[in-house]
Design a protein around this motif. Structure first.
Motif, mmCIF file in Angstrom:
data_model
loop_
_atom_site.group_PDB
_atom_site.id
_atom_site.type_symbol
_atom_site.label_atom_id
_atom_site.label_comp_id
_atom_site.label_asym_id
_atom_site.label_seq_id
_atom_site.Cartn_x
_atom_site.Cartn_y
_atom_site.Cartn_z
ATOM 1 N N GLY A 41 11.191 13.191 5.051
ATOM 2 C CA GLY A 41 11.654 13.258 3.812
ATOM 3 C C GLY A 41 11.058 12.019 2.872
ATOM 4 N N GLN A 42 11.608 12.217 1.447
ATOM 5 C CA GLN A 42 11.149 11.213 0.744
ATOM 6 C C GLN A 42 11.846 9.895 0.999
ATOM 7 O OE1 GLN A 42 12.102 12.132 -3.336
ATOM 8 N NE2 GLN A 42 10.793 10.393 -4.352
ATOM 9 N N GLY A 43 10.935 8.804 0.924
ATOM 10 C CA GLY A 43 11.530 7.433 1.049
ATOM 11 C C GLY A 43 11.624 7.090 2.508
ATOM 12 N N ASN A 44 11.407 7.769 3.740
ATOM 13 C CA ASN A 44 11.589 7.483 5.023
ATOM 14 C C ASN A 44 10.139 6.747 5.666
ATOM 15 O OD1 ASN A 44 14.502 8.262 5.696
ATOM 16 N ND2 ASN A 44 13.671 10.503 5.152
ATOM 17 N N ILE A 45 9.319 6.703 5.009
ATOM 18 C CA ILE A 45 8.106 5.865 5.563
ATOM 19 C C ILE A 45 7.987 4.840 5.009
ATOM 20 C CG2 ILE A 45 5.892 6.084 6.537
ATOM 21 C CD1 ILE A 45 5.928 9.086 6.718
ATOM 22 N N PRO A 46 8.688 3.738 4.986
ATOM 23 C CA PRO A 46 8.581 2.478 4.407
ATOM 24 C C PRO A 46 7.230 1.687 4.468
ATOM 25 C CG PRO A 46 10.109 2.184 6.128
ATOM 26 C CD PRO A 46 9.726 3.465 6.244
ATOM 27 N N LEU A 47 7.005 0.948 3.478
ATOM 28 C CA LEU A 47 5.475 0.121 3.487
ATOM 29 C C LEU A 47 6.023 -1.196 3.182
ATOM 30 C CD1 LEU A 47 3.579 2.444 1.074
ATOM 31 C CD2 LEU A 47 3.714 2.419 3.420
ATOM 32 N N THR A 48 5.150 -2.150 3.588
ATOM 33 C CA THR A 48 5.563 -3.575 3.538
ATOM 34 C C THR A 48 4.656 -4.270 2.432
ATOM 35 O OG1 THR A 48 4.201 -4.213 5.173
ATOM 36 C CG2 THR A 48 6.467 -3.850 5.969
ATOM 37 N N GLU A 49 5.045 -5.370 1.890
ATOM 38 C CA GLU A 49 3.851 -6.127 1.241
ATOM 39 C C GLU A 49 2.611 -6.291 2.064
ATOM 40 O OE1 GLU A 49 3.261 -7.288 -2.129
ATOM 41 O OE2 GLU A 49 5.020 -6.075 -2.656
ATOM 42 N N ASP A 50 2.680 -6.610 3.217
ATOM 43 C CA ASP A 50 1.556 -6.814 4.165
ATOM 44 C C ASP A 50 0.942 -5.575 4.262
ATOM 45 O OD1 ASP A 50 2.411 -9.531 4.772
ATOM 46 O OD2 ASP A 50 3.298 -8.912 6.674
ATOM 47 N N ASP A 51 1.581 -4.406 4.265
ATOM 48 C CA ASP A 51 0.338 -3.323 4.120
ATOM 49 C C ASP A 51 -0.549 -3.255 2.862
ATOM 50 O OD1 ASP A 51 1.530 -2.174 6.526
ATOM 51 O OD2 ASP A 51 3.059 -1.395 5.590
ATOM 52 N N LEU A 52 0.125 -3.414 1.820
ATOM 53 C CA LEU A 52 -0.468 -3.488 0.543
ATOM 54 C C LEU A 52 -1.567 -4.498 0.322
ATOM 55 C CD1 LEU A 52 2.400 -3.093 -1.870
ATOM 56 C CD2 LEU A 52 1.258 -1.488 -0.977
ATOM 57 N N VAL A 53 -1.316 -5.789 0.906
ATOM 58 C CA VAL A 53 -2.351 -6.863 0.839
ATOM 59 C C VAL A 53 -3.461 -6.369 1.889
ATOM 60 C CG1 VAL A 53 -2.804 -9.216 1.997
ATOM 61 C CG2 VAL A 53 -0.586 -8.639 0.345
ATOM 62 N N LEU A 54 -3.251 -5.813 3.010
ATOM 63 C CA LEU A 54 -4.229 -5.402 4.014
ATOM 64 C C LEU A 54 -5.094 -4.394 3.404
ATOM 65 C CD1 LEU A 54 -5.507 -5.449 6.647
ATOM 66 C CD2 LEU A 54 -3.940 -3.692 7.395
ATOM 67 N N TRP A 55 -4.194 -3.277 2.783
ATOM 68 C CA TRP A 55 -5.353 -2.329 2.197
ATOM 69 C C TRP A 55 -5.958 -2.816 0.956
ATOM 70 C CZ3 TRP A 55 -0.311 1.268 1.847
ATOM 71 C CH2 TRP A 55 0.050 1.755 3.244
ATOM 72 N N ARG A 56 -5.681 -3.606 0.159
ATOM 73 C CA ARG A 56 -6.348 -4.251 -1.055
ATOM 74 C C ARG A 56 -7.542 -5.181 -0.322
ATOM 75 N NH1 ARG A 56 -1.110 -5.215 -3.462
ATOM 76 N NH2 ARG A 56 -0.987 -3.687 -5.063
ATOM 77 N N ARG A 57 -7.300 -5.815 0.850
ATOM 78 C CA ARG A 57 -8.199 -6.473 1.354
ATOM 79 C C ARG A 57 -9.488 -5.903 1.961
ATOM 80 N NH1 ARG A 57 -6.422 -9.717 6.032
ATOM 81 N NH2 ARG A 57 -4.264 -9.844 4.883
ATOM 82 N N THR A 58 -9.084 -4.578 2.431
ATOM 83 C CA THR A 58 -9.953 -3.819 3.191
ATOM 84 C C THR A 58 -10.460 -2.725 2.374
ATOM 85 O OG1 THR A 58 -8.428 -2.561 3.794
ATOM 86 C CG2 THR A 58 -8.951 -4.223 5.422
ATOM 87 N N GLY A 59 -10.265 -2.801 0.829
ATOM 88 C CA GLY A 59 -11.143 -1.878 0.005
ATOM 89 C C GLY A 59 -10.179 -0.549 0.005
#
Length: 135
Positions: A41-59
């Motif tokens: 369901g909606q909102g049940n797979i949380p993301l962290t700032e570290d996830d966002l940083v990693l994704w940006r760093r890896t393109g």
């Protein structure tokens, strides 16, 4: 902790012979045939700032920019109108993550057989989304 007790959500490991079983049904916990955690369901797979940083760093800016509001003010993966993660697919009856190599830390840390896993499976059974597997 015994590695055989809780398997990571990993299709290669889901085929091990000593996989944990669902205590309510007795069926082996095969992540590639379940997917209840990915359809929670909606909102049940949380993301962290570290996830966002990693994704940006890896393109993978596409992943970093495509997030929804999650529970408790956190960010989360977007979901379909049925409540499944938008990166979750079911080709030929299998449960597959289309961004498996880049999945979020929540997904990397999730363990088959954990209390969360069993709770997601119970909820999926109540909603008729999870039947007995033919494994």
């Amino acid at each position: 902790m015994n590695d055989k007790t809780h398997l990571p959500l990993d299709p290669e490991l889901a085929t091990e012979r000593e996989a944990p079983v669902d205590p309510e049904t007795g069926e082996p916990l095969d992540c590639t045939r379940c997917g209840a955690c990915c359809e929670a369901g909606q909102g049940n797979i949380p993301l962290t700032e570290d996830d966002l940083v990693l994704w940006r760093r890896t393109g993978r800016q596409d992943l970093a920019e495509h997030v929804d509001e999650g529970h408790f003010g956190m960010m989360a993966f977007p979901t379909t109108h049925e409540g499944a993660c938008i990166y979750f697919t079911r080709p030929e009856g299998r449960s597959i993550c289309s961004i498996y190599a880049e999945r979020a830390s929540t997904c990397r840390e999730f363990q088959a057989g954990s209390w969360q896993c069993l709770e997601f499976r119970r909820d999926a059974r109540k909603k008729g989304r999870l039947g007995r597997s033919k494994v």
